[in-house]
Motif scaffolding. Structure first.
Motif, PDB file in Angstrom:
ATOM      1  N   THR A 159       0.851  -1.187   0.000  1.00 27.02           N
ATOM      2  CA  THR A 159       0.000   0.000   0.000  1.00 27.02           C
ATOM      3  C   THR A 159       0.887   1.236   0.000  1.00 27.02           C
ATOM      4  O   THR A 159       2.022   1.201   0.487  1.00 27.02           O
ATOM      5  N   TYR A 160       0.364   2.308  -0.552  1.00 22.04           N
ATOM      6  CA  TYR A 160       1.117   3.567  -0.622  1.00 22.04           C
ATOM      7  C   TYR A 160       0.196   4.725  -0.303  1.00 22.04           C
ATOM      8  O   TYR A 160      -0.895   4.831  -0.870  1.00 22.04           O
ATOM      9  N   GLU A 161       0.621   5.565   0.617  1.00 26.32           N
ATOM     10  CA  GLU A 161      -0.126   6.762   0.970  1.00 26.32           C
ATOM     11  C   GLU A 161       0.769   7.967   0.728  1.00 26.32           C
ATOM     12  O   GLU A 161       1.774   8.155   1.417  1.00 26.32           O
ATOM     13  N   ALA A 162       0.423   8.746  -0.287  1.00 31.92           N
ATOM     14  CA  ALA A 162       1.197   9.946  -0.581  1.00 31.92           C
ATOM     15  C   ALA A 162       0.811  11.052   0.387  1.00 31.92           C
ATOM     16  O   ALA A 162      -0.332  11.144   0.830  1.00 31.92           O
ATOM     17  N   GLY A 163       1.783  11.878   0.716  1.00 37.28           N
ATOM     18  CA  GLY A 163       1.481  13.042   1.542  1.00 37.28           C
ATOM     19  C   GLY A 163       1.194  12.728   2.987  1.00 37.28           C
ATOM     20  O   GLY A 163       0.418  13.426   3.633  1.00 37.28           O
ATOM     21  N   ILE A 164       1.797  11.641   3.515  1.00 42.02           N
ATOM     22  CA  ILE A 164       1.668  11.366   4.948  1.00 42.02           C
ATOM     23  C   ILE A 164       2.189  12.570   5.740  1.00 42.02           C
ATOM     24  O   ILE A 164       1.645  12.971   6.751  1.00 42.02           O
ATOM     25  N   THR A 165       3.282  13.123   5.271  1.00 45.48           N
ATOM     26  CA  THR A 165       3.749  14.415   5.753  1.00 45.48           C
ATOM     27  C   THR A 165       3.886  15.313   4.529  1.00 45.48           C
ATOM     28  O   THR A 165       3.646  14.887   3.401  1.00 45.48           O
ATOM     29  N   GLU A 166       4.284  16.553   4.732  1.00 43.37           N
ATOM     30  CA  GLU A 166       4.435  17.452   3.603  1.00 43.37           C
ATOM     31  C   GLU A 166       5.580  17.049   2.693  1.00 43.37           C
ATOM     32  O   GLU A 166       5.631  17.447   1.535  1.00 43.37           O
ATOM     33  N   SER A 176       6.992  13.624   2.598  1.00 42.38           N
ATOM     34  CA  SER A 176       7.203  12.196   2.352  1.00 42.38           C
ATOM     35  C   SER A 176       5.891  11.441   2.260  1.00 42.38           C
ATOM     36  O   SER A 176       4.852  11.886   2.747  1.00 42.38           O
ATOM     37  N   GLY A 177       5.970  10.262   1.613  1.00 39.69           N
ATOM     38  CA  GLY A 177       4.860   9.330   1.557  1.00 39.69           C
ATOM     39  C   GLY A 177       5.221   8.091   2.367  1.00 39.69           C
ATOM     40  O   GLY A 177       6.325   7.977   2.909  1.00 39.69           O
ATOM     41  N   LEU A 178       4.287   7.166   2.457  1.00 38.56           N
ATOM     42  CA  LEU A 178       4.500   5.965   3.261  1.00 38.56           C
ATOM     43  C   LEU A 178       4.146   4.726   2.450  1.00 38.56           C
ATOM     44  O   LEU A 178       3.028   4.607   1.941  1.00 38.56           O
ATOM     45  N   VAL A 179       5.104   3.818   2.320  1.00 38.38           N
ATOM     46  CA  VAL A 179       4.871   2.515   1.697  1.00 38.38           C
ATOM     47  C   VAL A 179       4.781   1.472   2.802  1.00 38.38           C
ATOM     48  O   VAL A 179       5.701   1.365   3.635  1.00 38.38           O
ATOM     49  N   ALA A 180       3.688   0.732   2.839  1.00 39.98           N
ATOM     50  CA  ALA A 180       3.510  -0.343   3.813  1.00 39.98           C
ATOM     51  C   ALA A 180       3.527  -1.676   3.076  1.00 39.98           C
ATOM     52  O   ALA A 180       2.953  -1.801   1.990  1.00 39.98           O
ATOM     53  N   HIS A 200       5.974  -4.192   7.421  1.00 36.09           N
ATOM     54  CA  HIS A 200       7.093  -3.246   7.385  1.00 36.09           C
ATOM     55  C   HIS A 200       6.638  -1.962   6.705  1.00 36.09           C
ATOM     56  O   HIS A 200       5.873  -2.001   5.739  1.00 36.09           O
ATOM     57  N   GLN A 201       7.092  -0.819   7.206  1.00 32.15           N
ATOM     58  CA  GLN A 201       6.748   0.468   6.629  1.00 32.15           C
ATOM     59  C   GLN A 201       8.017   1.246   6.305  1.00 32.15           C
ATOM     60  O   GLN A 201       9.002   1.170   7.039  1.00 32.15           O
ATOM     61  N   VAL A 202       7.974   1.989   5.197  1.00 31.59           N
ATOM     62  CA  VAL A 202       9.116   2.801   4.772  1.00 31.59           C
ATOM     63  C   VAL A 202       8.612   4.176   4.354  1.00 31.59           C
ATOM     64  O   VAL A 202       7.704   4.285   3.520  1.00 31.59           O
ATOM     65  N   HIS A 203       9.202   5.223   4.900  1.00 29.43           N
ATOM     66  CA  HIS A 203       8.925   6.578   4.437  1.00 29.43           C
ATOM     67  C   HIS A 203       9.763   6.851   3.184  1.00 29.43           C
ATOM     68  O   HIS A 203      10.948   6.547   3.155  1.00 29.43           O
ATOM     69  N   VAL A 204       9.138   7.409   2.170  1.00 32.76           N
ATOM     70  CA  VAL A 204       9.850   7.755   0.939  1.00 32.76           C
ATOM     71  C   VAL A 204       9.792   9.266   0.755  1.00 32.76           C
ATOM     72  O   VAL A 204       8.768   9.906   1.014  1.00 32.76           O
ATOM     73  N   SER A 205      10.912   9.826   0.310  1.00 34.19           N
ATOM     74  CA  SER A 205      10.977  11.263   0.101  1.00 34.19           C
ATOM     75  C   SER A 205      10.166  11.661  -1.129  1.00 34.19           C
ATOM     76  O   SER A 205      10.318  11.067  -2.207  1.00 34.19           O
TER      77      SER A 205
END
Length: 280
Positions: free
Chosen positions: A243-250, A252-256, A272-277
């Motif tokens: 799963t991918y959620e864009a804009g978790i923060t201003e 970065s996004g989050l890939v789970a 496992h979760q990874v923040h992507v720039s």
């Protein structure tokens, strides 16, 4: 005449032998009852450790790749079984003004086929690399769309291989948008992780960037062709979800990622979760 010597022969009787065998069997059965559980527990733990290591290694491999992702290039397909992104190899800042004779700034009001890199020279540049500026992942600023039209924010590198401080590109049109940070990224290849539904997790790379996301093993096999740039990361996969959620923060996004593997009568389910720039 000497009298005959009488010898006495000592040994076990049949009854004694049978009793010893019976008692030994009883003791062995009692010992087996007590050691069976620890032995089975050891083998179960070893089986769990093996499949846990397989799942953990696969998820960590994906996580390492995601740290090199082009901002806003993560996409999901196949109901969550397919993860694709554009992998960057390097990047830098482009010159916007000429401070001295010979400087080569990047122009945005007309087609420009070269520009200077500010700071250290880029190493490892090769034919086929793609230069991307201000990738927002939306129409008109999406690196998947192409590399030639006026609305495309990607251009093919057209310079010499090796270390360069001036980027030469094939450009019939200017880049559509400037980067507020004057940044550019160099993309070498898309990367896809796919669970094929047959218990396998594959990694594909080295194929040309596609506007439509390839979402099957057959499609990816057709793209990599004879190069066969794929690797098997895990087998006996019973569940797989990206799963991918864009804009978790201003920024970065989050890939789970969730991966379940079964083997030798044991199952593990890791998350496992990874923040992507997403700063272009």
């Amino acid at each position: 005449m000497m009298p005959a010597t009488i010898r006495t022969v000592k040994g076990f009787t049949l009854v004694e032998t049978v009793m010893v065998i019976a008692i030994t069997g009883i003791i062995a059965a009692i010992v087996a009852v007590f050691i069976r559980a620890p032995v089975e527990g050891y083998f179960d733990a070893a089986a769990r450790a093996e499949i846990t290591d397989t799942a953990d290694t696969a998820l960590r491999r994906i996580g390492r790749d995601l740290r090199l992702v082009l901002p806003n290039s993560v996409r999901i397909a196949g109901g969550g079984n397919v993860l694709e992104f554009l992998s960057t190899k390097t990047g830098g800042r482009y010159r916007v003004e000429a401070d001295a004779p010979g400087d080569d700034p990047l122009e945005f009001d007309a087609a420009d086929t070269s520009f200077d890199v500010l700071g250290p020279a880029l190493t490892g540049m090769t034919a086929g690399d793609q230069i991307v500026i201000y990738n927002l992942g939306i129409p008109g600023a999406d690196a998947y769309e192409g590399n030639t039209a006026a609305t495309h924010n990607r251009r093919s590198y057209n310079g010499a291989a090796g270390t360069v401080s001036n980027i030469v590109i094939a450009a019939a049109n200017p880049f559509p948008l400037e980067s507020p940070g004057r940044r550019f990224q160099v993309v070498d290849t898309p990367v896809t992780y796919i669970c094929d539904g047959a218990g396998n997790l594959w990694r594909y790379w080295g194929y040309a960037i596609q506007s439509a996301q390839p979402s099957t093993v057959a499609a990816l096999d057709g793209l990599v062709g004879a190069g066969n740039t794929r690797a098997l990361l895990a087998q006996n996969v019973t569940a797989c979800q990206f799963t991918y959620e864009a804009g978790i923060t201003e920024r970065s996004g989050l890939v789970a990622m969730r991966l379940a593997i079964t083997g030798n009568g044991e199952s593990v389910n890791l998350y496992h979760q990874v923040h992507v720039s997403n700063v272009p």
